[in-house]
Design a protein around this motif. Structure first.
Motif, PDB file in Angstrom:
ATOM      1  N   HIS A 137     -66.097 -23.752   3.111  1.00 54.74           N
ATOM      2  CA  HIS A 137     -67.345 -24.677   2.722  1.00 54.74           C
ATOM      3  C   HIS A 137     -67.035 -26.191   2.737  1.00 54.74           C
ATOM      4  CE1 HIS A 137     -70.898 -25.517   0.354  1.00 54.74           C
ATOM      5  NE2 HIS A 137     -70.034 -26.467  -0.510  1.00 54.74           N
ATOM      6  N   HIS A 182     -72.183 -19.545   7.210  1.00 52.31           N
ATOM      7  CA  HIS A 182     -71.239 -20.277   6.375  1.00 52.31           C
ATOM      8  C   HIS A 182     -70.063 -19.158   5.916  1.00 52.31           C
ATOM      9  CE1 HIS A 182     -73.192 -18.622   2.892  1.00 52.31           C
ATOM     10  NE2 HIS A 182     -74.289 -18.792   3.735  1.00 52.31           N
ATOM     11  N   ARG A 232     -74.581 -27.218  12.541  1.00 53.73           N
ATOM     12  CA  ARG A 232     -75.703 -26.525  11.821  1.00 53.73           C
ATOM     13  C   ARG A 232     -75.537 -24.988  12.307  1.00 53.73           C
ATOM     14  NH1 ARG A 232     -81.443 -28.869  13.060  1.00 53.73           N
ATOM     15  NH2 ARG A 232     -81.858 -27.674  11.184  1.00 53.73           N
ATOM     16  N   LEU A 242     -67.354 -27.264   6.285  1.00 54.99           N
ATOM     17  CA  LEU A 242     -68.604 -27.174   6.954  1.00 54.99           C
ATOM     18  C   LEU A 242     -69.327 -28.490   6.184  1.00 54.99           C
ATOM     19  CD1 LEU A 242     -69.860 -23.682   6.882  1.00 54.99           C
ATOM     20  CD2 LEU A 242     -69.370 -24.901   8.674  1.00 54.99           C
ATOM     21  N   LYS A 243     -69.130 -28.674   4.840  1.00 50.37           N
ATOM     22  CA  LYS A 243     -69.808 -30.030   4.395  1.00 50.37           C
ATOM     23  C   LYS A 243     -69.271 -31.226   4.882  1.00 50.37           C
ATOM     24  CE  LYS A 243     -70.504 -32.101  -0.317  1.00 50.37           C
ATOM     25  NZ  LYS A 243     -70.266 -31.867  -1.805  1.00 50.37           N
ATOM     26  N   GLU A 288     -72.835 -23.647  10.056  1.00 50.70           N
ATOM     27  CA  GLU A 288     -73.545 -23.704   8.615  1.00 50.70           C
ATOM     28  C   GLU A 288     -74.261 -22.247   8.150  1.00 50.70           C
ATOM     29  OE1 GLU A 288     -75.354 -26.529   5.362  1.00 50.70           O
ATOM     30  OE2 GLU A 288     -76.253 -26.555   7.376  1.00 50.70           O
TER      31      GLU A 288
END
Length: 290
Positions: A225, A220, A214, A228-229, A217
């Protein structure tokens, strides 16, 4: 998610039933009942999250999007705050046994639990406010539509109050408890202490990776990306798995290995919870006598 849902509903449901029906209502039983209720409510979100992760499409409408989104942070805050309360309560029983015997009542414990749930609900309120559904080309998503600044505030508050500060207080409490137990040669009565330590360590192991992702993120732009996802999804599932682990810890750490093989699941859990109550009382009385 489905496996966690089944194990969590069954395990926490048994804990709630045992404490509510099979055991005498005590301060300790109220703490663990509240913890089981928090985990039970979180586990009910499993099928919704599982379907959403598998299909990438939100099938359950705007209201359920908000409801499911708030259940996760509510479980995080209520769980860590309850672990904090249990740690402080156990520390007070060991350090100030006479005072706790006179002031440690069911009514006051119920008020503390109500306060814990109120504060947890307020901290989780942002998820309820900012969660919404978004549809584009017949594809519906359940998203958080907060601004970047609001997102940062929510994430940092979650890390500070959902992990860092409570964990620091818990470590201090258990350090004091350990010193007192060793000073009074009461380590033989420390089995519930070990159970609770295992519960806290499990919570940290499950929730720390999610808190870290978190924080990543928030920045980011510095990271992939896709990474992170995937990281958020994986660590969220690990954090969600914490909801079914506590009943297992109650069962398999409440008795020695020889007895565990002979006892049923219900008997193991009931014995562990009853032992928790007896040991706390014994530690308090022994400390008072000395």
């Amino acid at each position: 998610n489905i496996i966690i849902f089944i194990l969590g509903i069954v395990g926490n449901g048994l804990v709630i039933w045992i404490i509510g029906v099979k055991t005498k209502r005590t301060v300790n039983s109220l703490w663990y009942l509240s913890l089981a209720v928090s985990d039970f409510l979180c586990c009910t979100t499993g099928p919704f999250n599982g379907v959403y992760m598998a299909t990438g499409h939100w099938h359950f409408g705007h209201f359920m999007c908000k409801l499911i989104s708030v259940a996760f942070p509510l479980n995080m805050y209520s769980s860590i705050f309850l672990l904090l309360v249990i740690s402080v309560d156990r520390c007070m029983c060991v350090v100030f046994p006479v005072w706790t015997q006179n002031h440690r009542t069911l009514r006051k414990s119920s008020a503390i639990i109500a306060l814990v749930w109120t504060v947890s609900a307020l901290l989780a309120l942002s998820s309820l406010v900012f969660s919404t559904t978004q549809t584009a080309k017949d594809d519906t998503k359940c998203i958080n539509n907060s601004t970047a600044f609001s997102r940062k505030i929510v994430v940092f508050i979650g890390f500070i109050f959902g992990l860092a500060v409570p964990l620091m207080v818990i470590v201090i409490c258990y350090s004091v408890i350990m010193l007192k137990l060793r000073a009074n040669r009461m380590m033989r009565s420390s089995k519930p202490f070990k159970v609770m330590t295992a519960v806290i360590i499990t919570f940290v192991i499950c929730w720390l990776p999610f808190q870290i992702f978190r924080l990543l993120e928030v920045y980011h732009a510095l990271y992939s990306h896709t990474l992170l996802k995937i990281g958020i999804q994986v660590t969220m599932t690990i954090a969600y798995a914490n909801s079914f682990m506590n009943p297992i810890l109650y069962s398999f750490m409440g008795q020695d290995i020889r007895n565990k093989c002979l006892m049923s699941v219900l008997s193991r859990m009931e014995s562990a919870l009853q032992e928790e109550r007896r040991s706390t009382k014994a530690m308090s009385m022994s400390k008072s006598s000395s």
